[in-house]
Design a protein around this motif. Structure first.
Motif, PDB file in Angstrom:
ATOM      1  N   ILE A 122       0.845  -1.197   0.000  1.00  0.00           N
ATOM      2  CA  ILE A 122       0.000   0.000   0.000  1.00  0.00           C
ATOM      3  C   ILE A 122       0.874   1.239   0.000  1.00  0.00           C
ATOM      4  CG2 ILE A 122      -1.864  -1.171   1.258  1.00  0.00           C
ATOM      5  CD1 ILE A 122      -0.884   0.855   3.620  1.00  0.00           C
ATOM      6  N   LEU A 123       0.286   2.360  -0.330  1.00  0.00           N
ATOM      7  CA  LEU A 123       0.924   3.666  -0.227  1.00  0.00           C
ATOM      8  C   LEU A 123       0.110   4.538   0.733  1.00  0.00           C
ATOM      9  CD1 LEU A 123       1.547   4.335  -4.038  1.00  0.00           C
ATOM     10  CD2 LEU A 123       3.195   3.434  -2.380  1.00  0.00           C
ATOM     11  N   GLY A 124       0.766   5.551   1.283  1.00  0.00           N
ATOM     12  CA  GLY A 124       0.047   6.522   2.098  1.00  0.00           C
ATOM     13  C   GLY A 124       0.046   6.185   3.571  1.00  0.00           C
ATOM     14  N   ASN A 125      -1.080   5.686   4.036  1.00  0.00           N
ATOM     15  CA  ASN A 125      -1.330   5.388   5.446  1.00  0.00           C
ATOM     16  C   ASN A 125      -1.129   6.609   6.324  1.00  0.00           C
ATOM     17  OD1 ASN A 125      -2.098   3.915   7.685  1.00  0.00           O
ATOM     18  ND2 ASN A 125      -0.003   3.285   8.147  1.00  0.00           N
ATOM     19  N   LYS A 126      -1.918   7.629   6.034  1.00  0.00           N
ATOM     20  CA  LYS A 126      -1.882   8.838   6.849  1.00  0.00           C
ATOM     21  C   LYS A 126      -3.204   9.581   6.687  1.00  0.00           C
ATOM     22  CE  LYS A 126       0.430  11.515   3.192  1.00  0.00           C
ATOM     23  NZ  LYS A 126       1.622  12.341   2.861  1.00  0.00           N
ATOM     24  N   ALA A 127      -3.411  10.565   7.532  1.00  0.00           N
ATOM     25  CA  ALA A 127      -4.571  11.438   7.381  1.00  0.00           C
ATOM     26  C   ALA A 127      -4.260  12.473   6.314  1.00  0.00           C
ATOM     27  CB  ALA A 127      -4.895  12.121   8.703  1.00  0.00           C
ATOM     28  N   ALA A 128      -5.154  12.627   5.353  1.00  0.00           N
ATOM     29  CA  ALA A 128      -4.868  13.517   4.232  1.00  0.00           C
ATOM     30  C   ALA A 128      -6.140  13.908   3.514  1.00  0.00           C
ATOM     31  CB  ALA A 128      -3.917  12.828   3.251  1.00  0.00           C
ATOM     32  N   SER A 129      -6.054  14.998   2.760  1.00  0.00           N
ATOM     33  CA  SER A 129      -7.106  15.374   1.820  1.00  0.00           C
ATOM     34  C   SER A 129      -7.098  14.397   0.656  1.00  0.00           C
ATOM     35  CB  SER A 129      -6.872  16.792   1.311  1.00  0.00           C
ATOM     36  OG  SER A 129      -7.551  17.031   0.104  1.00  0.00           O
ATOM     37  N   GLY A 130      -8.258  13.927   0.260  1.00  0.00           N
ATOM     38  CA  GLY A 130      -8.336  12.957  -0.819  1.00  0.00           C
ATOM     39  C   GLY A 130      -7.824  13.482  -2.146  1.00  0.00           C
ATOM     40  N   THR A 131      -8.136  14.729  -2.444  1.00  0.00           N
ATOM     41  CA  THR A 131      -7.665  15.290  -3.710  1.00  0.00           C
ATOM     42  C   THR A 131      -6.155  15.513  -3.682  1.00  0.00           C
ATOM     43  OG1 THR A 131      -8.259  17.493  -2.896  1.00  0.00           O
ATOM     44  CG2 THR A 131      -9.860  16.362  -4.286  1.00  0.00           C
ATOM     45  N   GLU A 132      -5.630  15.877  -2.529  1.00  0.00           N
ATOM     46  CA  GLU A 132      -4.191  16.152  -2.435  1.00  0.00           C
ATOM     47  C   GLU A 132      -3.359  14.881  -2.458  1.00  0.00           C
ATOM     48  OE1 GLU A 132      -3.603  18.565   1.001  1.00  0.00           O
ATOM     49  OE2 GLU A 132      -4.702  20.286   0.164  1.00  0.00           O
ATOM     50  N   ILE A 133      -3.850  13.815  -1.796  1.00  0.00           N
ATOM     51  CA  ILE A 133      -3.023  12.618  -1.703  1.00  0.00           C
ATOM     52  C   ILE A 133      -2.920  11.897  -3.044  1.00  0.00           C
ATOM     53  CG2 ILE A 133      -4.786  10.912  -1.021  1.00  0.00           C
ATOM     54  CD1 ILE A 133      -2.679   9.946   1.103  1.00  0.00           C
ATOM     55  N   THR A 144       3.585   1.306  -9.273  1.00  0.00           N
ATOM     56  CA  THR A 144       3.663   0.110  -8.423  1.00  0.00           C
ATOM     57  C   THR A 144       2.406  -0.751  -8.435  1.00  0.00           C
ATOM     58  OG1 THR A 144       2.824   1.294  -6.475  1.00  0.00           O
ATOM     59  CG2 THR A 144       5.215   1.324  -6.839  1.00  0.00           C
ATOM     60  N   GLY A 145       1.256  -0.131  -8.723  1.00  0.00           N
ATOM     61  CA  GLY A 145      -0.003  -0.845  -8.612  1.00  0.00           C
ATOM     62  C   GLY A 145      -0.506  -0.960  -7.187  1.00  0.00           C
ATOM     63  N   PHE A 146       0.165  -0.260  -6.246  1.00  0.00           N
ATOM     64  CA  PHE A 146      -0.254  -0.322  -4.845  1.00  0.00           C
ATOM     65  C   PHE A 146      -1.390   0.684  -4.608  1.00  0.00           C
ATOM     66  CE2 PHE A 146       4.233  -1.630  -3.158  1.00  0.00           C
ATOM     67  CZ  PHE A 146       4.117  -2.839  -3.846  1.00  0.00           C
ATOM     68  N   PRO A 147      -2.475   0.293  -3.951  1.00  0.00           N
ATOM     69  CA  PRO A 147      -3.547   1.245  -3.642  1.00  0.00           C
ATOM     70  C   PRO A 147      -3.081   2.284  -2.624  1.00  0.00           C
ATOM     71  CG  PRO A 147      -3.924  -0.801  -2.480  1.00  0.00           C
ATOM     72  CD  PRO A 147      -2.766  -1.051  -3.406  1.00  0.00           C
ATOM     73  N   ILE A 148      -3.703   3.447  -2.673  1.00  0.00           N
ATOM     74  CA  ILE A 148      -3.411   4.527  -1.731  1.00  0.00           C
ATOM     75  C   ILE A 148      -4.416   4.432  -0.578  1.00  0.00           C
ATOM     76  CG2 ILE A 148      -3.243   7.016  -1.409  1.00  0.00           C
ATOM     77  CD1 ILE A 148      -2.776   7.195  -4.480  1.00  0.00           C
ATOM     78  N   SER A 155     -14.055   8.772  11.114  1.00  0.00           N
ATOM     79  CA  SER A 155     -13.772   7.345  11.300  1.00  0.00           C
ATOM     80  C   SER A 155     -13.939   6.641   9.960  1.00  0.00           C
ATOM     81  CB  SER A 155     -14.735   6.759  12.339  1.00  0.00           C
ATOM     82  OG  SER A 155     -14.460   5.392  12.544  1.00  0.00           O
ATOM     83  N   VAL A 156     -12.896   6.760   9.121  1.00  0.00           N
ATOM     84  CA  VAL A 156     -12.941   6.193   7.773  1.00  0.00           C
ATOM     85  C   VAL A 156     -11.588   5.597   7.402  1.00  0.00           C
ATOM     86  CG1 VAL A 156     -14.745   7.738   6.903  1.00  0.00           C
ATOM     87  CG2 VAL A 156     -12.348   8.412   6.701  1.00  0.00           C
ATOM     88  N   LEU A 157     -11.633   4.549   6.597  1.00  0.00           N
ATOM     89  CA  LEU A 157     -10.467   4.082   5.862  1.00  0.00           C
ATOM     90  C   LEU A 157     -10.818   4.240   4.402  1.00  0.00           C
ATOM     91  CD1 LEU A 157      -8.180   1.030   6.399  1.00  0.00           C
ATOM     92  CD2 LEU A 157      -9.182   1.437   4.138  1.00  0.00           C
ATOM     93  N   GLN A 158     -10.039   5.035   3.680  1.00  0.00           N
ATOM     94  CA  GLN A 158     -10.325   5.314   2.278  1.00  0.00           C
ATOM     95  C   GLN A 158      -9.241   4.684   1.406  1.00  0.00           C
ATOM     96  OE1 GLN A 158     -12.373   9.260   1.679  1.00  0.00           O
ATOM     97  NE2 GLN A 158     -11.118   9.823   3.424  1.00  0.00           N
ATOM     98  N   ILE A 159      -9.656   4.112   0.301  1.00  0.00           N
ATOM     99  CA  ILE A 159      -8.731   3.464  -0.625  1.00  0.00           C
ATOM    100  C   ILE A 159      -8.907   4.118  -1.988  1.00  0.00           C
ATOM    101  CG2 ILE A 159      -7.939   1.292  -1.614  1.00  0.00           C
ATOM    102  CD1 ILE A 159      -9.317  -0.168   0.678  1.00  0.00           C
ATOM    103  N   ALA A 160      -7.857   4.781  -2.444  1.00  0.00           N
ATOM    104  CA  ALA A 160      -7.879   5.443  -3.744  1.00  0.00           C
ATOM    105  C   ALA A 160      -7.097   4.613  -4.752  1.00  0.00           C
ATOM    106  CB  ALA A 160      -7.285   6.836  -3.638  1.00  0.00           C
ATOM    107  N   ALA A 161      -7.627   4.518  -5.968  1.00  0.00           N
ATOM    108  CA  ALA A 161      -6.953   3.764  -7.021  1.00  0.00           C
ATOM    109  C   ALA A 161      -7.361   4.302  -8.377  1.00  0.00           C
ATOM    110  CB  ALA A 161      -7.285   2.278  -6.922  1.00  0.00           C
ATOM    111  N   HIS A 162      -6.396   4.344  -9.287  1.00  0.00           N
ATOM    112  CA  HIS A 162      -6.661   4.752 -10.673  1.00  0.00           C
ATOM    113  C   HIS A 162      -7.439   3.636 -11.364  1.00  0.00           C
ATOM    114  CE1 HIS A 162      -6.051   6.124 -14.766  1.00  0.00           C
ATOM    115  NE2 HIS A 162      -5.454   7.223 -14.319  1.00  0.00           N
TER     116      HIS A 162
END
Length: 408
Positions: A122-133, A144-148, A155-162
């Motif tokens: 995975i990538l990221g694993n932090k608190a962040a703005s969705g558009t910025e990360i 890499t193909g790793f999800p963000i 109280s959310v876990l968000q997973i961003a992917a192209h």
């Protein structure tokens, strides 16, 4: 007799800090006031007519001598200031413990089994703005193909992917994996799929977001209405917030404008029960991005649509306008703010000019709607139905919609 309630949540339109807001870092927050001050005053004539200016003094919004609706505000009794907590409480569920949050990122006991089950890092694993990360990590994600993976103050876990790197169904599968892992002390309110497209430097999120929520721990207003044989018609993210429980029909929407159209579609079907809608642009596009001007324009746009919504209501309908929390765009940070929320109630049978005061819990609204629809009682909340509804007049039975004096 009330046959149908239309409940519209203006996502994040708070009207002033709660007494315990300082415990959340939100002392002084006031979404509506700071938006109004930021643009030199708001013109919201239709909500003003219903009593908005009688709840709060805001530049540009007048208090009426006799508002056409009932009005007041609500405090949140549950711990927290997130979407799920707010919506659940207004449906009759009060949470004594807040959902867990992860401002420093998620611990190994969550991420290690997640990575093992999806078969990649995975990538990221932090608190962040969705558009910025996605701008920050999007190129590495594509390489890499790793999800963000990221979170926020909620109280959310968000997973961003192209969408060209991780197909949408694979992204949804990853969210389901995370949802199964996040139980017990780690039972976050929502796991959110955040697909995006584009190229480095120009990534944009797509409308195929999907929320994977917990199921409410108690019976909600939605279930009471559905079990009584009436319809529960959800618009926008309501279905996701309640994990589909108690919903008989749902229409998705990708904007406030589309959400209003979906509300009108349900109104034209003339089915008894509850229309429950969330208009998310206030929060998602403007509150979290500190966009005061955009927030003000969105409020004006909804206010302009209000007469069209009310024109489709029958004499047996009641309209309720409220919010689920604040996201003050004029306040430091980009997170939700713990605030009072407004309550405006309108309809042919609603007594004009009734001040319902400051309700001690959002659950008072759920209790009220349950009483209006004669579908039982919620576990929490004190109904104000009898304060706001007039006795049914005989001429109401013959009303054909020609008298629109209660609308603007």
């Amino acid at each position: 007799m009330i046959r149908r309630v239309i409940l519209i949540v203006l996502d994040s339109v708070g009207i002033g800090a709660l007494p315990d807001a300082a415990e959340y870092g939100d002392a002084g927050a006031n979404t509506l006031l700071h938006v109004a001050e930021g643009v030199g005053g708001l013109a919201l004539p239709n909500m003003s007519d219903l009593g908005l200016g009688n709840i709060i003094q805001v530049p540009g919004i007048q208090a009426m001598d006799m508002p056409k609706g009932a009005f007041g505000k609500m405090q949140e009794r549950s711990a927290g200031k997130d979407t799920t907590t707010g919506h659940w409480e207004m449906s009759g569920v009060v949470l004594e413990q807040p959902f867990p949050t992860y401002p420093q990122g998620f611990p190994p006991e969550i991420l290690e089994p997640f990575k093992q089950q999806i078969g990649r890092g995975i990538l990221g694993n932090k608190a962040a703005s969705g558009t910025e990360i996605i701008q920050e990590l999007g190129r590495e994600h594509m390489d890499t193909g790793f999800p963000i993976v990221y979170t926020s103050a909620d109280s959310v876990l968000q997973i961003a992917a192209h969408e060209d790197v991780i197909p949408i169904e694979d992204l949804y599968h990853m969210c389901r994996v995370a949802r199964k892992i996040l139980t017990g002390e780690h039972a976050v309110g929502r796991v959110i799929a955040r697909p995006f497209i584009g190229q480095p430097g120009n990534f944009t999120r797509t409308p195929r977001r999907h929320d994977f929520s917990l199921q409410p721990p108690e019976k909600t207003l939605l279930q009471l209405v559905a079990e009584s044989g009436e319809e529960v018609m959800a618009v926008g993210k309501i279905k996701d917030v309640f994990a589909g429980v108690g919903i008989t029909n749902s229409l998705s929407s990708t904007s406030n404008e589309e959400g209003v159209l979906r509300i009108k579609e349900f109104l034209q079907q003339d089915k008894a029960g509850l229309i429950f809608a969330n208009l998310v642009d206030f929060d998602m596009l403007y509150g979290h991005r500190n966009n005061i001007e955009g927030y003000a324009k969105a409020l004006a746009a909804f206010d302009k649509e209000l007469p069209g919504i009310m024109a489709l209501m029958s004499p047996e309908d009641v309209l309720v306008i409220t919010a689920d929390h604040g996201t003050d765009p004029g306040f430091p940070g980009t997170d939700h703010t713990r605030e009072h929320v407004p309550v405006l109630v309108a309809g042919r049978q609603v007594k004009p000019g009734v001040d319902i005061g400051t309700r001690r819990s959002f659950s008072d609204l759920g209790a009220t709607i349950a009483e209006l629809l004669h579908c039982g009682s919620t576990a929490h909340g004190e109904s104000f139905a009898r304060e706001i509804i007039e006795s049914i007049r005989a001429d109401n039975n013959n009303f054909k919609g020609g008298d629109d004096s209660w609308t603007r």
